[in-house]
Every structure is written in C-alpha cells, then in structure tokens.
Design a protein around this motif. Structure first.
Motif, PDB file in Angstrom:
ATOM      1  N   TYR A   6      -1.561  11.082   8.699  1.00  9.17           N
ATOM      2  CA  TYR A   6      -2.560  11.971   8.110  1.00  9.17           C
ATOM      3  C   TYR A   6      -3.788  11.201   7.632  1.00  9.17           C
ATOM      4  N   ALA A   7      -3.729   9.879   7.698  1.00  8.19           N
ATOM      5  CA  ALA A   7      -4.843   9.023   7.267  1.00  8.19           C
ATOM      6  C   ALA A   7      -5.137   7.989   8.345  1.00  8.19           C
ATOM      7  N   SER A   8      -5.409   8.476   9.564  1.00  4.98           N
ATOM      8  CA  SER A   8      -5.722   7.573  10.669  1.00  4.98           C
ATOM      9  C   SER A   8      -7.203   7.250  10.806  1.00  4.98           C
ATOM     10  N   PRO A   9      -8.140   8.173  10.520  1.00  5.49           N
ATOM     11  CA  PRO A   9      -9.555   7.812  10.630  1.00  5.49           C
ATOM     12  C   PRO A   9      -9.945   6.712   9.636  1.00  5.49           C
ATOM     13  N   THR A  10     -10.695   5.740  10.116  1.00  5.09           N
ATOM     14  CA  THR A  10     -11.161   4.620   9.285  1.00  5.09           C
ATOM     15  C   THR A  10     -12.369   5.041   8.454  1.00  5.09           C
ATOM     16  N   PRO A  11     -12.448   4.665   7.176  1.00  5.33           N
ATOM     17  CA  PRO A  11     -13.624   5.004   6.370  1.00  5.33           C
ATOM     18  C   PRO A  11     -14.876   4.263   6.843  1.00  5.33           C
ATOM     19  N   VAL A  12     -16.003   4.659   6.276  1.00  7.18           N
ATOM     20  CA  VAL A  12     -17.271   3.930   6.396  1.00  7.18           C
ATOM     21  C   VAL A  12     -17.641   3.440   5.011  1.00  7.18           C
ATOM     22  N   ILE A  13     -18.091   2.193   4.915  1.00  7.82           N
ATOM     23  CA  ILE A  13     -18.463   1.626   3.622  1.00  7.82           C
ATOM     24  C   ILE A  13     -19.874   1.045   3.713  1.00  7.82           C
ATOM     25  N   ASP A  14     -20.621   1.142   2.625  1.00  8.77           N
ATOM     26  CA  ASP A  14     -21.925   0.491   2.554  1.00  8.77           C
ATOM     27  C   ASP A  14     -22.090  -0.152   1.179  1.00  8.77           C
ATOM     28  N   GLU A  15     -23.299  -0.571   0.856  1.00 13.28           N
ATOM     29  CA  GLU A  15     -23.503  -1.344  -0.370  1.00 13.28           C
ATOM     30  C   GLU A  15     -23.236  -0.536  -1.638  1.00 13.28           C
ATOM     31  N   GLN A  16     -23.194   0.784  -1.537  1.00 12.96           N
ATOM     32  CA  GLN A  16     -22.981   1.614  -2.722  1.00 12.96           C
ATOM     33  C   GLN A  16     -21.698   2.426  -2.684  1.00 12.96           C
TER      34      GLN A  16
ATOM     35  N   ILE B 267     -17.199   8.282  -2.257  1.00 14.71           N
ATOM     36  CA  ILE B 267     -16.796   7.661  -3.517  1.00 14.71           C
ATOM     37  C   ILE B 267     -17.791   6.563  -3.859  1.00 14.71           C
ATOM     38  N   GLU B 268     -18.176   6.499  -5.129  1.00 14.55           N
ATOM     39  CA  GLU B 268     -18.989   5.382  -5.601  1.00 14.55           C
ATOM     40  C   GLU B 268     -18.089   4.149  -5.737  1.00 14.55           C
ATOM     41  N   ARG B 269     -18.443   3.078  -5.034  1.00 14.88           N
ATOM     42  CA  ARG B 269     -17.542   1.922  -4.972  1.00 14.88           C
ATOM     43  C   ARG B 269     -17.329   1.253  -6.322  1.00 14.88           C
ATOM     44  N   SER B 270     -18.373   1.135  -7.096  1.00 12.97           N
ATOM     45  CA  SER B 270     -18.280   0.370  -8.336  1.00 12.97           C
ATOM     46  C   SER B 270     -17.423   1.049  -9.396  1.00 12.97           C
TER      47      SER B 270
ATOM     48  N   ILE C 264       0.859  -1.188   0.000  1.00 12.29           N
ATOM     49  CA  ILE C 264       0.000   0.000   0.000  1.00 12.29           C
ATOM     50  C   ILE C 264       0.891   1.232   0.000  1.00 12.29           C
ATOM     51  N   PRO C 265       0.770   2.103  -0.991  1.00 12.58           N
ATOM     52  CA  PRO C 265       1.625   3.295  -1.027  1.00 12.58           C
ATOM     53  C   PRO C 265       1.310   4.249   0.117  1.00 12.58           C
ATOM     54  N   GLY C 266       2.304   5.040   0.499  1.00 12.83           N
ATOM     55  CA  GLY C 266       2.093   6.041   1.522  1.00 12.83           C
ATOM     56  C   GLY C 266       2.020   5.450   2.909  1.00 12.83           C
ATOM     57  N   LEU C 267       1.380   6.188   3.808  1.00 10.53           N
ATOM     58  CA  LEU C 267       1.240   5.761   5.195  1.00 10.53           C
ATOM     59  C   LEU C 267      -0.142   6.119   5.712  1.00 10.53           C
ATOM     60  N   GLY C 268      -0.764   5.183   6.396  1.00 13.33           N
ATOM     61  CA  GLY C 268      -2.055   5.433   7.026  1.00 13.33           C
ATOM     62  C   GLY C 268      -2.314   4.391   8.092  1.00 13.33           C
ATOM     63  N   TRP C 269      -2.921   4.815   9.191  1.00 13.75           N
ATOM     64  CA  TRP C 269      -3.249   3.883  10.267  1.00 13.75           C
ATOM     65  C   TRP C 269      -4.734   3.568  10.307  1.00 13.75           C
ATOM     66  N   SER C 270      -5.469   3.881   9.254  1.00 11.52           N
ATOM     67  CA  SER C 270      -6.890   3.538   9.209  1.00 11.52           C
ATOM     68  C   SER C 270      -7.067   2.031   9.035  1.00 11.52           C
ATOM     69  N   THR C 271      -8.118   1.500   9.658  1.00 14.86           N
ATOM     70  CA  THR C 271      -8.482   0.098   9.503  1.00 14.86           C
ATOM     71  C   THR C 271      -9.050  -0.132   8.101  1.00 14.86           C
ATOM     72  N   PRO C 272      -8.740  -1.261   7.451  1.00 11.50           N
ATOM     73  CA  PRO C 272      -9.436  -1.574   6.208  1.00 11.50           C
ATOM     74  C   PRO C 272     -10.918  -1.823   6.465  1.00 11.50           C
ATOM     75  N   VAL C 273     -11.771  -1.386   5.550  1.00 15.22           N
ATOM     76  CA  VAL C 273     -13.202  -1.700   5.618  1.00 15.22           C
ATOM     77  C   VAL C 273     -13.545  -2.599   4.435  1.00 15.22           C
ATOM     78  N   VAL C 274     -14.515  -3.481   4.639  1.00 16.86           N
ATOM     79  CA  VAL C 274     -14.809  -4.524   3.659  1.00 16.86           C
ATOM     80  C   VAL C 274     -16.303  -4.564   3.383  1.00 16.86           C
ATOM     81  N   TRP C 275     -16.654  -4.633   2.091  1.00 21.97           N
ATOM     82  CA  TRP C 275     -18.051  -4.864   1.693  1.00 21.97           C
ATOM     83  C   TRP C 275     -18.030  -5.752   0.458  1.00 21.97           C
ATOM     84  N   GLY C 276     -18.587  -6.944   0.603  1.00 25.05           N
ATOM     85  CA  GLY C 276     -18.598  -7.866  -0.525  1.00 25.05           C
ATOM     86  C   GLY C 276     -17.179  -8.213  -0.940  1.00 25.05           C
ATOM     87  N   ASP C 277     -16.868  -8.005  -2.203  1.00 24.70           N
ATOM     88  CA  ASP C 277     -15.532  -8.339  -2.713  1.00 24.70           C
ATOM     89  C   ASP C 277     -14.656  -7.105  -2.855  1.00 24.70           C
ATOM     90  N   GLN C 278     -14.922  -6.091  -2.043  1.00 28.37           N
ATOM     91  CA  GLN C 278     -14.089  -4.892  -2.073  1.00 28.37           C
ATOM     92  C   GLN C 278     -13.569  -4.544  -0.682  1.00 28.37           C
TER      93      GLN C 278
END
Length: 420
Positions: free
Chosen positions: A124-134, A148-151, A59-73
């Motif tokens: 500079y990228a410590s907050p974890t994103p939120v992901i949903d079905e879209q 961001i639109e996931r698809s 993963i380029p750069g640096l960030g301490w955010s947790t990965p978020v997962v939805w389906g195959d993304q």
C-alpha cells in the motif's frame, strides 16, 4: 571524421546532462536524473550486515517505496496494520536522520478502514515520495497525496480526490517539476496524468490519455513512473500507460506526441539519451521500444526505430550506460543492447527474482534481488561479476545513493552502507 566528431559531441552533451546525479541528494524515484545514475558516488563494492554498514534501522509496517534523501534527512512511506475492531491500515511517512538512522518523525497521513485487496507482490506504500529543500510529498495512489514540512513534520495539505480503480494497488511514483507534483493515474476506470500545486495540493492541470484502449478494462491499468526529459531546451514528461506512451508539456499537460503499442500493467520507468526514449510496454506483447522522440501527434508509424522482445522487463526499469541499454527481467535475465540499433551485445542470468530497478555508480551496475542479494557487475557487454552481497530480508524497493552512502530498504529495515 565528421560523423565521429558529431558522435563525440552528442556523447559529451549527454554526459554533462547526467553528471548532476553525483549531488548529495536523492530527491525522487531513480534519483536526480530519474534514470538511476550515481555517477561519482564512491559507494562500497562489498558489504553485508556488518561490513561497511553504518547503521540499520527497523521500519514499522511494509512499503516498497525507495528512500528519498535531502541533506541530513531521509524519508520513506509505509503502511502499518492496526489491531482494531475492524482491519485498518495507517499510511505513514517516516523521517530519519541520515547520519545516525534515528527516527525523527513518524506521521500518519491517511487511515484506511477495511482496506481493499491489492496484488500480493505490491504494497500500500509502493510509490516513492518526492523531497526538496523544504518539503516531502507522499503519494499513495488512490488513497491520497500529502505534503509535509521537513523541518517540523507538519502536514501542509492533503488531497484525497484522485480516486481510481488500481485493481492491484498503487505503483506509479510522483515526479517533481518546478512548483508542481505530477501524478500518474492509470486505473481500470480512468486514465489521466495530473499536476498538483506544491503549495496548496490543488489540481493545476489534468490530461486524459488520448489513444484508444481495448474493451476489457483490466487492460486499461498501468503503474509506471514517468520520466522528465530536457532536450534542445524543451522539457518533456515521458509517461507510459496502457497501450500507449505520451510526451506531455510538464508545465501545462499539453500532449506533444504519443506512440501506440499492445501492453498494459506497465511498471518500468522509461529512460532516454540524446536521441531516443526507451520504453517497456508491459504485459501481453512485452517489448522494449526505441522511440525517436520528435514530431507531433501519433508518431507510431514513423518514430519507432527498433524493438526487442526477448526477456524484456515487466517490473525493473532499464538503465543506460554510454551507448548501451541494460535491462533485467523479474526472472533475473540481464540483456545489454546497443542503443542505436537494438543489437544484442551480451546476456547473463542471475539466480532469484527481481523487482528493484538497478543503479549505476563508477562504471558498475548494482542489481538487488527479492531474496536480499545485491550483485555488482561491470557496465560493459561482458558484464563481469565483481561482487555478490547479501542482506537479511526481502528487497523490492529500488536503491538510493546520496554522497558516498548507499541506502537499501528491505521489508523490515533501512540500511546506510558506506566505505568504513
């Protein structure tokens, strides 16, 4: 007999409330429940760089955010230093294919010329994103929020209007609630919680912290992620800040109650069972509070049922298992307390430094050290050591679990780990 029956009923209701954590998605910091549960996930006990590692992606750069997962993304955020005439940072969202680790999208959301200095332990990228079905919603604190639109990877909106003085960098992760993204903004200059419309990014409500603060504005800052709690048909947003924790209506931002304490620069997220909310108060007078979550207004004098002040965490979040609350502090001291009384049931110590919040899976607790060591213990007062695993690189990001896969992020790579 009557008390035993009631206790069994309450326990059953609580277990029902968290069983959804075994779903195949990990949509936000600490997962579907917001408490680090992966109840039925059959993730490995033993793994390393080769054993039970399906893939490892740089993963380029640096960030301490947790990965978020939805389906195959899978999505993570990162900050990439750019070689230009003046120092600058590119704040990005990266989307990966879950089965292969292939990078599908790498999207710059914000560019920071001459970025302000942050704390050495932060990114500079410590907050974890939120992901949903879209969509995926990425937050960088004062530097901006975007959807961001996931698809397609299309940027749907940006909001860079919530400017505060972190004096250390961003830390609080957003939480999703129905059609809202809720953000915590506890800066040295301003302290408030706000909700953005998922579709437009516009502010739907904004509530200032109500309890008084100390004179020194350094003590006004906090970095904790709030916890969404449903109790008796009522949804509450439990939101720690400097010198206070609040319960808000997540739909409107209306305050229901608050508790005052002495502590700031809070990082741990709160946790809760059917009767109590457990809050770490941050630096200065560091305590773990058990708050009976009922009533209105200032409930400080009436609703704190117990406090604990030895080896309390200032960074990793606590975790609840049955009638026990476990905490690990940055120095590696793990304490197991009885939820109802605060009685110390057990202690142990790990070697190393700890920033990531633990997860629970199949009666085991997983603790990740900054040195890349992942210790697995039994979730009981004896806390027997089951396995010690090691990966290359540093770990400050909290783990994620989706289906039968464990996702771990180091300072350089993202791993998918599962039984082979």
């Amino acid at each position: 007999m009557w008390n035993s029956t009631i206790a069994l009923l309450v326990s059953s209701l609580y277990l029902v409330s968290v069983t959804f954590a075994s779903e195949p998605n990990w949509p936000q910091f600490r997962g579907p429940s917001g408490q680090g549960y992966a109840v039925d996930a059959e993730i490995p006990l033993k793994f390393d760089e080769e054993t039970n590692t399906s893939w490892k992606q740089s993963i380029p750069g640096l960030g301490w955010s947790t990965p978020v997962v939805w389906g195959d993304q899978i999505w993570v955020t990162t900050a990439v230093s750019l070689e230009e005439t003046e120092p600058s940072l590119s704040l990005r969202a990266i989307g990966l294919e879950a089965t292969s680790g292939k990078i599908l999208h790498e999207i710059e959301l914000f560019r920071l010329p001459n970025p302000e200095k942050i704390h050495d332990d932060n990114s500079y990228a410590s907050p974890t994103p939120v992901i949903d079905e879209q969509n995926v919603y990425c937050h960088f604190g004062t530097f901006g929020t975007a959807a961001i639109e996931r698809s397609t990877g299309k940027i749907l909106w940006k909001n860079a209007d919530l400017v505060i003085e972190h004096q250390g960098g961003p830390g609080s992760s957003p939480v999703g609630y129905k059609d809202l993204i809720i953000l915590t903004c506890d800066g040295a200059n301003e302290q408030y919680v706000t909700a953005l419309d998922k579709k437009s990014g516009e502010i739907r409500w904004k509530t200032k912290r109500s309890a008084p603060l100390r004179e020194n504005n350094i003590t006004h800052r906090a970095f904790a992620t709030p916890f969404l709690w449903s109790r008796e048909g009522i949804d509450l947003l439990i939101s720690p800040g400097a010198d206070q924790v609040h319960a808000y209506d997540p739909a409107t931002g209306e305050e229901r109650w608050h508790v005052r304490y002495t502590g700031f620069s809070n990082v741990p997220a709160p946790v809760a069972n059917e009767t109590h909310v457990f809050v770490c108060t941050g630096f200065y007078e560091t305590q773990l509070l058990a708050i009976r979550a009922e009533g209105r207004g200032d409930i400080t004098e009436t609703n704190i049922d117990w406090t604990y002040d030895r080896s309390v965490s200032t960074v990793p979040s606590p975790i609840l298992i049955d009638d026990m609350v476990f905490t690990i502090n940055p120095g590696g001291i793990v304490v197991c307390l009885r939820c109802e009384t605060g009685e110390v049931l057990g202690k142990r110590r790990f070697i190393g430094a700890y920033s990531a919040s633990p997860i629970s899976a199949n009666g085991k607790l997983y603790f990740c050290s900054e040195e890349g060591k992942i210790s697995v213990i039994n979730a009981n007062p004896q806390m027997e050591l089951v396995q010690v695993n090691r990966l290359e690189g540093r770990i400050k990001a909290s783990p994620a679990v989706a289906g039968k896969a464990l996702y771990l992020r180091t300072d350089t790579h993202l791993y998918r780990i599962e039984n082979q």
